[in-house]
Design a protein around this motif. Structure first.
Motif, mmCIF file in Angstrom:
data_model
loop_
_atom_site.group_PDB
_atom_site.id
_atom_site.type_symbol
_atom_site.label_atom_id
_atom_site.label_comp_id
_atom_site.label_asym_id
_atom_site.label_seq_id
_atom_site.Cartn_x
_atom_site.Cartn_y
_atom_site.Cartn_z
ATOM 1 N N PRO A 1 0.812 -1.236 0.000
ATOM 2 C CA PRO A 1 0.000 0.000 0.000
ATOM 3 C C PRO A 1 0.834 1.269 0.000
ATOM 4 C CG PRO A 1 -0.147 -1.145 2.120
ATOM 5 C CD PRO A 1 0.576 -2.075 1.193
ATOM 6 N N ASP A 2 2.134 1.157 0.302
ATOM 7 C CA ASP A 2 3.002 2.340 0.260
ATOM 8 C C ASP A 2 3.375 2.719 -1.171
ATOM 9 O OD1 ASP A 2 2.971 2.523 3.016
ATOM 10 O OD2 ASP A 2 4.742 1.252 3.256
ATOM 11 N N GLU A 3 3.217 1.775 -2.103
ATOM 12 C CA GLU A 3 3.473 2.072 -3.508
ATOM 13 C C GLU A 3 2.227 2.733 -4.095
ATOM 14 O OE1 GLU A 3 4.566 -0.303 -7.695
ATOM 15 O OE2 GLU A 3 4.521 -1.372 -5.781
ATOM 16 N N HIS A 4 2.429 3.706 -4.962
ATOM 17 C CA HIS A 4 1.289 4.464 -5.471
ATOM 18 C C HIS A 4 0.455 3.627 -6.443
ATOM 19 C CE1 HIS A 4 -1.051 7.872 -7.059
ATOM 20 N NE2 HIS A 4 -0.773 8.414 -5.888
ATOM 21 N N HIS A 5 -0.859 3.791 -6.360
ATOM 22 C CA HIS A 5 -1.747 3.098 -7.300
ATOM 23 C C HIS A 5 -1.640 3.752 -8.673
ATOM 24 C CE1 HIS A 5 -4.365 6.489 -6.118
ATOM 25 N NE2 HIS A 5 -4.946 6.320 -7.299
ATOM 26 N N ARG A 6 -2.161 3.074 -9.689
ATOM 27 C CA ARG A 6 -2.150 3.597 -11.056
ATOM 28 C C ARG A 6 -3.583 3.646 -11.597
ATOM 29 N NH1 ARG A 6 1.959 -0.293 -14.094
ATOM 30 N NH2 ARG A 6 1.189 0.824 -15.917
ATOM 31 N N VAL A 7 -3.828 4.641 -12.413
ATOM 32 C CA VAL A 7 -5.129 4.772 -13.077
ATOM 33 C C VAL A 7 -4.888 4.886 -14.580
ATOM 34 C CG1 VAL A 7 -7.223 6.154 -13.354
ATOM 35 C CG2 VAL A 7 -6.147 5.958 -11.091
ATOM 36 N N LEU A 8 -5.532 4.009 -15.341
ATOM 37 C CA LEU A 8 -5.485 4.083 -16.807
ATOM 38 C C LEU A 8 -6.860 4.481 -17.315
ATOM 39 C CD1 LEU A 8 -3.546 0.799 -17.769
ATOM 40 C CD2 LEU A 8 -2.616 3.077 -17.451
ATOM 41 N N THR A 9 -6.940 5.624 -17.995
ATOM 42 C CA THR A 9 -8.197 6.004 -18.634
ATOM 43 C C THR A 9 -8.395 5.147 -19.882
ATOM 44 O OG1 THR A 9 -7.176 7.653 -20.055
ATOM 45 C CG2 THR A 9 -7.885 8.386 -17.849
ATOM 46 N N TYR A 10 -9.577 5.263 -20.488
ATOM 47 C CA TYR A 10 -9.797 4.524 -21.734
ATOM 48 C C TYR A 10 -8.850 5.005 -22.840
ATOM 49 C CZ TYR A 10 -13.559 1.528 -20.229
ATOM 50 O OH TYR A 10 -14.270 0.525 -19.608
ATOM 51 N N ASN A 11 -8.510 6.303 -22.842
ATOM 52 C CA ASN A 11 -7.509 6.793 -23.799
ATOM 53 C C ASN A 11 -6.147 6.171 -23.529
ATOM 54 O OD1 ASN A 11 -9.105 8.536 -25.378
ATOM 55 N ND2 ASN A 11 -8.946 10.194 -23.878
ATOM 56 N N ASP A 12 -5.757 6.129 -22.244
ATOM 57 C CA ASP A 12 -4.477 5.501 -21.880
ATOM 58 C C ASP A 12 -4.456 4.040 -22.305
ATOM 59 O OD1 ASP A 12 -3.658 7.852 -20.576
ATOM 60 O OD2 ASP A 12 -4.442 7.173 -18.635
ATOM 61 N N LEU A 13 -5.550 3.345 -22.023
ATOM 62 C CA LEU A 13 -5.613 1.914 -22.336
ATOM 63 C C LEU A 13 -5.508 1.690 -23.840
ATOM 64 C CD1 LEU A 13 -5.943 -0.895 -21.038
ATOM 65 C CD2 LEU A 13 -8.421 -0.645 -21.318
ATOM 66 N N TYR A 14 -6.197 2.518 -24.609
ATOM 67 C CA TYR A 14 -6.107 2.419 -26.072
ATOM 68 C C TYR A 14 -4.665 2.587 -26.536
ATOM 69 C CZ TYR A 14 -6.470 3.736 -30.986
ATOM 70 O OH TYR A 14 -6.287 3.805 -32.340
ATOM 71 N N ASN A 15 -3.988 3.605 -26.022
ATOM 72 C CA ASN A 15 -2.611 3.863 -26.442
ATOM 73 C C ASN A 15 -1.678 2.719 -26.065
ATOM 74 O OD1 ASN A 15 -3.265 6.369 -27.540
ATOM 75 N ND2 ASN A 15 -2.934 7.451 -25.596
ATOM 76 N N LYS A 16 -1.839 2.205 -24.859
ATOM 77 C CA LYS A 16 -0.928 1.144 -24.401
ATOM 78 C C LYS A 16 -1.208 -0.190 -25.097
ATOM 79 C CE LYS A 16 0.297 3.134 -19.942
ATOM 80 N NZ LYS A 16 1.733 3.257 -20.313
#
Length: 638
Positions: A89-104
């Motif tokens: 939990p000390d490591e930061h969470h990540r958020v991928l938007t639908y735009n991010d997901l498309y790009n990746k």
């Protein structure tokens, strides 16, 4: 995006269900019209159970990733698609938007192309629960490669068996994975597996734990280096490959009692339609809800209800790396509080484990955003159901008790959250389009209320298509016991209102002195004893009764050997009081743990063989979370 096919009342459910049974092809055609197709179908359904052939949306062309990502970009592009919560939990969470997901996803699709992956190739993924696993799964689907995810914890031999069976030539893995307080050496296990798999052409390795690993020139490449290559080449976003409705989407292996795992095959169109439909309706999903399924993508629950079902619905889906009790037993509740989770979907085994820690881990945790709770993996016992309802849902959240299997692709029997009635310990009613029935031992259908073997008499869109490379095994396993029916292998009770209660595997139903007793019922009674954390019950040969009842019990209270006889008598008295004297266990063995798969299912066939003294041939144990438990149980056998 609105869901025109979302059911909003019990009356509507009854109307929709009736139409789905009377006009199944029209019903599913209407549901399918909500998706993006390159070409519409010529025929909705072509099937027979006798020689086992099922084709849904025959002639249609599509790509599932266009439905999971591309079609959402205009309206939902900046909306979170995936929220990832790390092991620590000390490591930061990540958020991928639908735009991010498309790009990746399009970026990694180009990586796959650069490394020789083509439509129809099988790619095995052996990774931890990080966003890159979902990205890789979707990139495989986008290019038309068949993905086969292997849970990041299988042994080298189990990996090799799956690689060989799937005819895989490509692997995607990580240097290692974090799971609770452990570091899992994924790449080293892949290296060991590949000593007997010289047909693998490429291993793509994603950095996670920074564990020192061996990288073989010409075979192994780093994920990050391959990403830089496609960035340097300024490759255009990868177009999605056009797929036939019945092209394989993935292979997922389940353990078999023969020792050889079964490669369950699901295809593109029907699986997409059904996972989406069941996700939206079972969880009563509303756009903007934060949905948290605690499963692993290495199992069917993760495929259907972390990746494909939620993303095809434009939902926000959470991925969790870790275990529910690390760094403490409040981990799930911290995540619910932190991310304002609205829907929580987890396993009874996790619920029972967290129950054993009492109320302390719940203190100070805001669970007020929860609207729906879900249970998956095995029947939930009533004590756990009530704890989940009272302590987590505060009596305000409907609990969906979902029944389905790897072979089913999606939820078949469940109450719909807040729409259809719930009944503690019961899966309740079938989803629209699902036609269950109960069969007796002579192959005759049981009408009305009763108990029998749970079968399906009509296909649903996400039904198994075959077992990879061995269609005869598929026919024999699922369609030979009861002609023209899919046999689930589970027993069930049905009440006068048509609700179903799963009683466990049919071979877990005991016949004691001529009385049929479901193991789940006995376990439920044992678990009501104050000191019991969890139990598993199997039958064993009994010279007077035919079958005796052998109970394996995890006991939470402190006790010594002198106390055990008294505790056994207390447990026996509890079962006698709850069910009756015919159901009391003949033997009660105290154990520290039970043999469970990583998805939380107790492997009762192993316990049965131990109870029957057949300890030399325990079958396939490759999917066990902790194989050492088996040796401890064997040593303590009564």
């Amino acid at each position: 995006m609105s869901y025109s096919y979302q059911i909003n009342s019990f009356e509507q459910y009854k109307e929709v269900y009736e139409r789905s049974i009377q006009q199944p092809q029209n019903f599913w055609a209407d549901i399918a019209s909500n998706f993006q197709w390159r070409r519409k179908w010529d025929k909705v359904l072509d099937w027979n159970f006798e020689d086992y052939k099922v084709e849904w949306f025959k002639g249609a062309k599509l790509n599932i990733t266009e439905n999971c990502i591309d079609r959402h970009l205009e309206k939902l592009g900046n909306k979170p698609a995936i929220i990832w919560e790390p092991n620590n939990p000390d490591e930061h969470h990540r958020v991928l938007t639908y735009n991010d997901l498309y790009n990746k996803v399009t970026q990694f699709t180009n990586v796959l192309k650069n490394n020789g992956v083509k439509k129809g190739d099988c790619v095995c993924l052996y990774m931890g629960m990080i966003p890159e696993l979902a990205i890789a799964v979707l990139a495989c689907a986008r290019i038309g490669a068949i993905h086969s995810v292997i849970f990041g914890g299988f042994s080298a031999k189990s990996i090799a068996d799956r690689l060989q069976d799937a005819n895989a030539r490509f692997i995607i893995t990580c240097d290692g994975a974090f799971r609770g307080g452990k570091d899992i050496p994924l790449k080293s296990l892949i290296d060991d597996a590949l000593e007997s798999c010289d047909f693998i052409e490429r291993v793509i390795v994603c950095t996670r734990t920074r564990t020192p690993i061996s990288m073989i020139k010409g075979r192994d490449v780093w994920w990050e280096d391959e990403i830089k290559k496609v960035e340097t080449l300024a490759m255009a976003p990868a177009p999605a490959e056009e797929m036939d409705a019945e092209d394989p989407l993935f292979i997922l292996y389940t353990s078999g009692s023969t020792g050889k795992p079964k490669g369950v095959v699901h295809t593109c169109a029907g699986y997409m339609v059904y996972t989406n439909y069941s996700f939206v309706n079972v969880f009563n999903y509303k756009l903007g809800d934060i949905y948290f399924c605690t499963a692993d993508i290495g199992w069917i629950t993760g495929h259907s209800y972390i990746v494909y079902g939620p993303l095809s619905a434009g939902a926000t889906t959470m991925m969790f790396e870790g275990i529910p009790t690390f760094p403490d037993a409040g981990r799930f509740w911290d995540i619910v509080d932190k991310h304002r989770v609205n829907i929580l979907y987890t396993a009874p085994t996790a619920i029972r484990s967290l129950m054993s820690y009492g109320d302390e881990p719940l203190k100070g945790k805001d669970l007020s955003t929860l609207k729906v709770l879900g249970s998956v993996g095995e029947p939930i016992n009533e004590e756990a159901w009530h704890w989940y309802d009272e302590k987590i849902g505060k009596g305000k959240c409907p609990i969906v008790d979902t029944w389905w299997q790897t072979e089913n692709g999606g939820i078949l029997i469940s109450n719909l959250a807040g729409i259809t009635p719930s009944k503690p310990g019961w899966a309740t009613l079938p989803l629209p389009g699902v036609q269950p029935c109960l069969m007796d031992e002579q192959g005759k259908e049981i009408e009305g209320a009763g108990t029998g073997n749970l079968c399906m008499k009509f296909p649903w869109p996400s039904i198994i298509r075959t077992t990879f490379g061995d269609h005869e095994r598929c026919k024999k396993t699922y369609f030979s016991t009861y002609p023209n029916h899919y046999f689930s292998g589970d027993g069930a009770m049905r009440d006068e209102n048509g609700n179903y209660k799963i009683t466990g595997r049919v071979d877990d139903v005991l016949n004691v002195s001529g009385h049929r007793i479901g193991t789940a019922e006995v376990e439920n009674a044992i678990n009501l004893h104050a000191g019991v954390v969890e139990s598993a019950v199997v039958g064993y040969p009994h010279e007077i009764k035919g079958q005796g009842i052998y109970a394996f019990v995890i006991y939470n209270g402190t006790h010594n050997a002198d106390d055990e006889d008294l505790i056994r008598r207390d447990i026996t008295a509890t079962v006698t009081r709850i069910i009756g004297p015919i159901s009391k266990p003949d033997k009660i063995q105290f154990v520290k743990g039970l043999p469970k798969t990583r998805s939380g299912k107790i492997m009762r066939r192993i316990l049965r063989k131990i109870a029957e003294n057949e300890t030399e041939n325990l079958g396939d144990t490759s999917s066990l979370l902790d194989a050492g438990v088996v040796d401890e149980i064997k040593k303590g056998k009564l």
